[in-house]
Every structure is written in C-alpha cells, then in structure tokens.
Design a protein around this motif. Structure first.
Motif, PDB file in Angstrom:
ATOM      1  N   ASP A   1       0.867  -1.178   0.000  1.00 55.89           N
ATOM      2  CA  ASP A   1       0.000   0.000   0.000  1.00 55.89           C
ATOM      3  C   ASP A   1       0.903   1.226   0.000  1.00 55.89           C
ATOM      4  O   ASP A   1       1.693   1.430   0.929  1.00 55.89           O
ATOM      5  CB  ASP A   1      -0.892   0.023   1.242  1.00 55.89           C
ATOM      6  N   ILE A   2       0.790   2.043  -1.049  1.00 55.88           N
ATOM      7  CA  ILE A   2       1.632   3.230  -1.179  1.00 55.88           C
ATOM      8  C   ILE A   2       0.735   4.450  -1.353  1.00 55.88           C
ATOM      9  O   ILE A   2      -0.231   4.424  -2.120  1.00 55.88           O
ATOM     10  CB  ILE A   2       2.599   3.094  -2.373  1.00 55.88           C
ATOM     11  N   TRP A   3       1.080   5.513  -0.642  1.00 57.49           N
ATOM     12  CA  TRP A   3       0.315   6.751  -0.715  1.00 57.49           C
ATOM     13  C   TRP A   3       0.897   7.654  -1.787  1.00 57.49           C
ATOM     14  O   TRP A   3       2.112   7.878  -1.825  1.00 57.49           O
ATOM     15  CB  TRP A   3       0.333   7.452   0.641  1.00 57.49           C
ATOM     16  N   VAL A   4       0.031   8.161  -2.665  1.00 56.60           N
ATOM     17  CA  VAL A   4       0.465   9.054  -3.744  1.00 56.60           C
ATOM     18  C   VAL A   4      -0.349  10.342  -3.679  1.00 56.60           C
ATOM     19  O   VAL A   4      -1.505  10.352  -3.261  1.00 56.60           O
ATOM     20  CB  VAL A   4       0.327   8.400  -5.127  1.00 56.60           C
ATOM     21  N   THR A   5       0.268  11.428  -4.104  1.00 61.46           N
ATOM     22  CA  THR A   5      -0.386  12.716  -4.020  1.00 61.46           C
ATOM     23  C   THR A   5      -1.549  12.826  -5.013  1.00 61.46           C
ATOM     24  O   THR A   5      -1.498  12.247  -6.099  1.00 61.46           O
ATOM     25  CB  THR A   5       0.614  13.856  -4.294  1.00 61.46           C
ATOM     26  N   ASN A   6      -2.580  13.552  -4.613  1.00 60.27           N
ATOM     27  CA  ASN A   6      -3.648  13.893  -5.546  1.00 60.27           C
ATOM     28  C   ASN A   6      -3.682  15.404  -5.790  1.00 60.27           C
ATOM     29  O   ASN A   6      -4.656  15.938  -6.323  1.00 60.27           O
ATOM     30  CB  ASN A   6      -5.016  13.394  -5.046  1.00 60.27           C
ATOM     31  N   ASP A   7      -2.598  16.080  -5.378  1.00 60.42           N
ATOM     32  CA  ASP A   7      -2.444  17.509  -5.631  1.00 60.42           C
ATOM     33  C   ASP A   7      -1.987  17.684  -7.084  1.00 60.42           C
ATOM     34  O   ASP A   7      -0.907  17.227  -7.464  1.00 60.42           O
ATOM     35  CB  ASP A   7      -1.406  18.095  -4.665  1.00 60.42           C
ATOM     36  N   LEU A   8      -2.797  18.338  -7.882  1.00 61.57           N
ATOM     37  CA  LEU A   8      -2.524  18.433  -9.318  1.00 61.57           C
ATOM     38  C   LEU A   8      -1.218  19.157  -9.614  1.00 61.57           C
ATOM     39  O   LEU A   8      -0.497  18.780 -10.550  1.00 61.57           O
ATOM     40  CB  LEU A   8      -3.686  19.131 -10.026  1.00 61.57           C
ATOM     41  N   SER A   9      -0.882  20.182  -8.841  1.00 61.14           N
ATOM     42  CA  SER A   9       0.358  20.923  -9.104  1.00 61.14           C
ATOM     43  C   SER A   9       1.583  20.053  -8.818  1.00 61.14           C
ATOM     44  O   SER A   9       2.569  20.094  -9.561  1.00 61.14           O
ATOM     45  CB  SER A   9       0.404  22.204  -8.262  1.00 61.14           C
ATOM     46  N   VAL A  10       1.529  19.244  -7.755  1.00 58.16           N
ATOM     47  CA  VAL A  10       2.639  18.342  -7.445  1.00 58.16           C
ATOM     48  C   VAL A  10       2.727  17.236  -8.496  1.00 58.16           C
ATOM     49  O   VAL A  10       3.824  16.888  -8.958  1.00 58.16           O
ATOM     50  CB  VAL A  10       2.475  17.730  -6.034  1.00 58.16           C
ATOM     51  N   GLU A  11       1.582  16.692  -8.896  1.00 59.95           N
ATOM     52  CA  GLU A  11       1.562  15.670  -9.949  1.00 59.95           C
ATOM     53  C   GLU A  11       2.202  16.191 -11.232  1.00 59.95           C
ATOM     54  O   GLU A  11       3.008  15.506 -11.868  1.00 59.95           O
ATOM     55  CB  GLU A  11       0.121  15.234 -10.237  1.00 59.95           C
TER      56      GLU A  11
END
Length: 225
Positions: A55-65
């Motif tokens: 289980d890995i957490w990934v950003t959902n912040d569009l600017s960071v993506e």
C-alpha cells in the motif's frame, strides 16, 4: 511495474529502455512515499494505491503531480541513454529555506549502454576473458522484493529521522551528464547539502541494466552535538 516493462522482463534479460521505465516508476512512487511519510503535505492530499504488492500513498495535488510528471519524463529519457547518475529529493524549511533532509539515489549502469536492445533482451551476455556467461537475468519477483525493502525502510524512517515540526517544501535535483539535453525550463541549482549531517544508507535494487543505491542525510539535532 508498467505492462510494457513487465513484457520486457518476461522476454529475458531486460533492455536499457525497459530498465529506465522501471527505475523511473520507482522514483515516482518513492518520492510520493517520502512526501507522505515525512508529512510534507497534509494526509488529505494523498490517496492509497497498490504497487509492488504494498500500500503506497500518492499525491492527488494536481500541481505536485504535474511537477513530478515533467521531471520524470526527462529522467526516463536520460536513464535510457545512460546520461544520469543521481537523483536527490531535498526537504527544505519553507521559512528559512534550510535543507532538513536529503534523500539521495545514486544510479549506475550495469549494462553496456551500446548494446543492442533486442539482443540484450533475448541473449545472455558473456564476459570478456573467460567467455563465462553473465549473471542470469533477474526475475520480476526478485526485483520486486528488493524494491519492497526500500519502501519498507521509507515507511520506517519515522522511527530514526527527527520529527519535522515546521512547514516544508521540496526540490528534486537531477545530476545529468554535461551533454544531456536539458529542458529550457530547468535551471542549475545549489546541491542543497546539509551542514553537520547524519547519514543512513538504505537498501539498493538493481535491474539487468541499472543499479540504484539509496541513502538519506538529515540535520543533526544541535542539542545532541
């Protein structure tokens, strides 16, 4: 791993291009995991996904993506032609700009960059002098286990790294060869080293074409000096 990279693994010895995809994917998820575990952004800015059997957490912040996507595009191209030797994630104080943590990933090419991709994928290489066959191609399972070990260390980093009590931002530094084609939007940067740093070496992983060694440096607690 991406389906294309998996196909190149099942053919036999992995190509430099296929290895570049695997290493880039590791960087993408590894950076996301560090940002989450070190609390650089709020928990609400992340979503959980399954990768490498974890289980890995990934950003959902569009600017960071968007920021990471543009960097990873160049990283993959440089990996595929052997023009990158290091990637660094620097965690910096938003107020003072001081670097608090420096996650460093050293990259080595273990496959001849001039080898033909199709030949490398289908035929084992031999060593020069004795004509002995090279080490057998690494299995997908063995590779996944090596990568899992690094992600588990990232998750466990909260147990040995100092608590970050201030708001932080991050920078990605890429060490590429002088003749690498660099996007015009990129700029030269200070190495963002940490004064009086403590260092912890992490696990490494390797494909048939690249080896990645990881370490993290962090600011020593001045009260303990």
């Amino acid at each position: 791993m991406s389906s294309q990279a998996q196909q190149q693994l099942t053919k036999g010895r992995i190509t430099l291009r296929g290895s570049a995809q695997i290493v880039t994917e590791f960087f993408k998820y590894g950076i996301n995991s560090i940002l989450f575990q070190r609390g650089i952004y709020p928990v609400d800015d992340f979503v959980m996904t399954k990768k490498y059997g974890l289980d890995i957490w990934v950003t959902n912040d569009l600017s960071v993506e968007k920021y990471l996507k543009k960097i990873m595009e160049s990283v993959e191209e440089w990996l595929a032609v052997g023009k990158i030797n290091k990637l660094v994630l620097a965690v910096n104080s938003r107020e003072t700009r001081e670097t608090l943590e420096r996650w460093q990933f050293d990259i080595q090419i273990v496959q001849d960059r001039g080898a033909d991709d199709d030949e490398a994928a289908s035929q084992p290489k031999t060593t020069g002098g004795g004509g002995k066959p090279a080490a057998p191609a690494k299995s997908e399972k063995a590779l996944r286990m090596e990568i899992q070990a690094i992600f588990r260390q990232i998750a466990a980093s909260v147990s040995f790294l100092p608590i970050i009590e201030e708001k932080c931002t991050f920078n990605i530094l890429v060490y590429a060869d002088s003749d690498a084609e660099v996007p015009t939007t990129w700029t030269d940067s200070d190495p963002l080293h940490i004064k009086n740093a403590e260092q912890v070496r992490l696990r490494s992983f390797s494909t048939d074409a690249h080896r990645v060694e990881a370490m993290v440096a962090y600011r020593r607690d001045p009260d303990l000096c």
